[in-house]
Design a protein around this motif. Structure first.
Motif, PDB file in Angstrom:
ATOM      1  N   ARG A 665      51.323  40.289  32.224  1.00  0.00           N
ATOM      2  CA  ARG A 665      51.125  38.875  32.931  1.00  0.00           C
ATOM      3  C   ARG A 665      51.840  39.197  34.284  1.00  0.00           C
ATOM      4  NH1 ARG A 665      52.614  33.318  31.384  1.00  0.00           N
ATOM      5  NH2 ARG A 665      53.742  32.382  32.789  1.00  0.00           N
ATOM      6  N   PHE A 666      51.028  38.247  35.262  1.00  0.00           N
ATOM      7  CA  PHE A 666      51.412  38.168  36.497  1.00  0.00           C
ATOM      8  C   PHE A 666      51.223  36.753  36.903  1.00  0.00           C
ATOM      9  CE2 PHE A 666      46.642  39.303  36.072  1.00  0.00           C
ATOM     10  CZ  PHE A 666      46.354  38.275  37.044  1.00  0.00           C
ATOM     11  N   GLU A 667      51.901  36.124  38.163  1.00  0.00           N
ATOM     12  CA  GLU A 667      51.821  34.785  38.286  1.00  0.00           C
ATOM     13  C   GLU A 667      51.015  34.767  39.491  1.00  0.00           C
ATOM     14  OE1 GLU A 667      53.279  32.217  37.033  1.00  0.00           O
ATOM     15  OE2 GLU A 667      54.260  33.761  35.249  1.00  0.00           O
ATOM     16  N   VAL A 668      50.194  33.825  39.558  1.00  0.00           N
ATOM     17  CA  VAL A 668      49.364  33.437  40.793  1.00  0.00           C
ATOM     18  C   VAL A 668      50.017  32.029  41.432  1.00  0.00           C
ATOM     19  CG1 VAL A 668      47.129  32.645  41.345  1.00  0.00           C
ATOM     20  CG2 VAL A 668      47.335  34.103  39.668  1.00  0.00           C
ATOM     21  N   GLU A 669      50.212  32.409  42.723  1.00  0.00           N
ATOM     22  CA  GLU A 669      51.180  31.402  43.276  1.00  0.00           C
ATOM     23  C   GLU A 669      50.040  30.677  44.465  1.00  0.00           C
ATOM     24  OE1 GLU A 669      54.431  33.169  44.714  1.00  0.00           O
ATOM     25  OE2 GLU A 669      55.716  32.767  42.834  1.00  0.00           O
ATOM     26  N   PRO A 670      50.488  29.521  44.976  1.00  0.00           N
ATOM     27  CA  PRO A 670      49.630  28.872  45.809  1.00  0.00           C
ATOM     28  C   PRO A 670      49.925  30.035  47.351  1.00  0.00           C
ATOM     29  CG  PRO A 670      51.103  27.118  44.951  1.00  0.00           C
ATOM     30  CD  PRO A 670      51.447  28.570  44.199  1.00  0.00           C
ATOM     31  N   GLU A 671      48.668  29.826  48.176  1.00  0.00           N
ATOM     32  CA  GLU A 671      48.711  30.617  49.475  1.00  0.00           C
ATOM     33  C   GLU A 671      49.738  30.345  50.114  1.00  0.00           C
ATOM     34  OE1 GLU A 671      45.582  32.281  52.657  1.00  0.00           O
ATOM     35  OE2 GLU A 671      44.937  30.946  51.166  1.00  0.00           O
TER      36      GLU A 671
END
Length: 678
Positions: A665-671
């Motif tokens: 699992r990884f987290e996609v954050e806002p740029e």
């Protein structure tokens, strides 16, 4: 003037009246002429006369004084002959007809006019006319075996034809009419060489002077050839010929000459070497009689195979058969025509069928009525027919056939029973031991097939069937079929996952739907697992596979007690090689666009959504020995994410695809502006 005072002088004068006076000259002095004296000078006597007798006409001819008139007198004859005038060239001719036959005295003289209405005649010449009956002439004969003789003769005379020696007549006597006669030989002569016929004509007491000898040559006529009598490949030839003639025989395929002797006018011959069948040959025949050889007779012929009597081998005598029947037999001839005949009603039961080979044959007969039959097989070839012995059978409604289920086979709880029957018939299916049909009124289609869907509990079932057919208002029923015992088993389960052709790893979840209470078993080689179908009709199980990678098929069955369904096959692609996803690392916070990287073997890989394999984040990324790396083609949703990776494999024993591997699992954050994402 002579001493006695007598004188004479020779003068030449033309026939006719002349006046002569005498004048003498003495010592150069002429005396006066004496008194004239008249003289009648005769024409010369006709001494040379030619007589030519043709039939009833006699021609007299000769020479005379030009301008004189010729007179022939036949004493006692009522015929007055013409009196021709001698032509300028001194020739004359008289034709007399109808003079009586025999020797006739005659005289001939010639006369000239005395110019005083009288004649000065020559001395007569007496001669005899031998008016005998002439010989026949222009004799000919035909070359028929009983020849006809003909010729010319004296009209009214009787012509007689004798064999040499005069002991017997060669042909009946005949009267000459209009100068011609004809008579046919009293009997058949046949071939002959220079056989004489002696011919004379007779009239009253007169006969012709000579026997006219007429040689007769009759060559032998060409013998006849009859159609050969069949006798295998060496037939017997025959024909007509002259009795005891030597018959000469030749064949176009054989340089050797052959001979036969005609007995009683018939010759026969059988060649020692056989002919080939169905080939056209020619036979040439002549005959030699009386040292003469006839013209030839030629006939074409074809030697045919001996007819073989067909034998019907199926059906058997007095057997029961259906309305459509294959008649089988032996004794067929290649190229011949076979046809089956109904001898009871004297009609054809089948169309003519040309046989393609020798030996066994088959003829299909359709639409037979429900009755007893007597049949024959008729084999025809080259206008010849051979017939089999009569065979008797009965056309009945035969039991139908059950083709599904098969004896010892399986059917699911709800399944179609299938079979074959007579088109238009109605089928009943009975459970063995039951008192009424289990299934009924099943119509047999036009193609001869029937089917019916039925439901049964799991277990062993024993069934049989019959059919009925109506013809001419009467129902005809068949016997029962033999019993068919089969097993009613659960239906093969429905497999939901994996889908057909799906790439799976060595750990796989297999799931689907079935009948509650049934036990589902999944098997791949020696690896298997089972699960009971739950009340909601679902089932699921985990399978750990040990096979090498590549194409495989999962076998999935349902069972209740000892009754197991047929296996459902689910093809899958097993990947045993496990690549890795190293970037992004577990728990890492990342920004779009994402960078993916990992390790693998030479091939081509792809990154897909962890829950939707059709959503590809990275496609066709090259994989080398140094690993793989690529940037997502589209942004991923913000928040926690997983991705899956698989690749193709080039070589090795682990199949053509790797297993699917899922990332941590990884987290996609806002740029964040100004921040570089790893």
């Amino acid at each position: 003037m002579g001493a006695a005072g007598i004188w004479e002088v020779q003068v030449t004068l033309k026939p006719g009246n002349h006046s002569l006076a005498v004048e003498q000259i003495a010592s150069g002095k002429r005396t006066e002429r004496g008194a004239p004296r008249a003289f009648k000078i005769r024409p010369a006597r006709i001494d040379d006369i030619k007589v030519e007798i043709i039939e009833k006409s006699i021609t007299f001819s000769g020479t005379g004084y030009p301008g004189a008139t010729v007179v022939i007198t036949v004493p006692g004859s009522p015929v007055t002959l013409p009196q021709p005038v001698v032509t300028a060239d001194g020739k004359w001719e008289i034709k007399a007809t109808d003079l009586p036959l025999g020797k006739l005295p005659a005289s001939i003289l010639q006369k000239v006019s005395d110019n005083a209405s009288g004649w000065i005649e020559s001395l007569p010449y007496n001669f005899e006319i031998n008016n005998s009956l002439p010989d026949v002439y222009a004799v000919s004969s035909t070359d028929d075996y009983q020849p006809t003789f003909s010729g010319k003769g004296f009209t009214g005379a009787t012509v007689r034809l004798f064999n040499p020696g005069g002991g017997s007549q060669a042909a009946p006597e005949v009267v000459v009419r209009n100068g011609e006669w004809q008579s046919k030989a009293s009997q058949q002569w046949g071939p002959t060489l220079n056989r004489e016929v002696h011919i004379k004509q007779f009239l009253d007491r007169h006969q012709s002077l000579n026997w006219v000898k007429h040689p007769v040559t009759i060559p032998p006529q060409a013998p006849t050839i009859d159609l050969p009598v069949e006798d295998g490949l060496s037939p017997t030839f025959s024909g007509t010929c002259w009795p005891n003639a030597l018959v000469n025989i030749a064949f176009n395929d054989d340089p050797a000459p052959y001979n036969a002797t005609g007995t009683a006018g018939i010759w026969t011959f059988r060649r020692p070497t056989e002919f080939k069948h169905d080939i056209t040959y020619t036979i040439t025949v002549s005959q030699t009689v009386a040292t003469q050889t006839s013209t030839v007779t030629t006939k074409s012929f074809t030697v045919l195979r001996s007819m073989i009597t067909p034998v019907i081998t199926h059906p058997s005598e007095e057997s029961d058969v259906g309305h459509e029947l294959v008649i089988k037999g032996s004794g067929g001839m290649k190229g011949a025509t076979m046809q089956v005949r109904d001898v009871v009603y004297d009609k054809n039961l089948s169309a003519s069928q040309v046989l393609s080979s020798d030996g066994d044959w088959e003829v299909l007969v359709r639409s037979l009525n429900l009755r007893s039959y007597g049949i024959e097989a008729h084999q025809s070839d080259k206008n010849r027919v051979s017939k089999s012995k009569r065979l008797n059978f009965n056309v009945v409604v035969l039991p139908p056939q059950i083709t599904q289920p098969t004896a010892g086979g399986k059917l699911p709880r709800t399944a179609k029973l299938k079979g074959l029957g007579r088109p238009g018939a109605r089928v009943q299916v009975w459970v063995v031991g039951a008192t009424k049909p289990w299934l009924e009124d099943i119509v047999v289609r036009a193609d001869g097939q029937w089917e019916c869907e039925a439901a049964s509990p799991v277990g062993v079932k024993n069934i049989r069937a019959l059919q009925s057919f109506e013809e001419d208002g009467t129902q005809h029923h068949s016997r029962f079929t033999d019993a068919v015992q089969y097993s009613v088993v659960p239906a093969a389960p429905f497999v939901e996952t994996p889908v057909a052709g799906q790439l799976i790893g060595q750990r796989v979840v297999v799931s689907g739907f079935g009948v509650p209470g049934d036990t589902v078993k999944v098997k791949l080689g020696a690896v298997q697992a089972s699960a009971v179908v739950m009340a909601d009709r679902t089932w699921s199980m985990n399978l750990v596979l040990t096979q090498t990678g590549g194409m495989h098929s999962l076998e999935v069955t349902s069972a209740l007690d000892e009754f197991e369904s047929e296996a459902a096959q689910r093809p899958v692609v097993l990947g045993t090689f496990v690549p890795s996803i190293d970037i992004p690392a577990a728990g890492r916070r990342v920004e779009n666009p994402l960078l993916f990287a990992g390790r693998g073997r030479t091939g081509v890989g792809e990154i897909v959504s962890w829950y939707d394999p059709d959503q590809k984040w990275l496609a066709d990324v090259p994989v080398t020995g140094n690993g793989w790396r690529g940037q997502a083609a589209t942004p991923l949703s913000l928040g926690g994410q997983w991705v899956r990776f698989s690749q193709t494999l080039a070589g090795g024993n682990e199949g053509s695809h790797s297993a699917w591997v899922i990332s941590p699992r990884f987290e996609v954050e806002p740029e964040i502006p100004g921040k570089a994402g790893l």
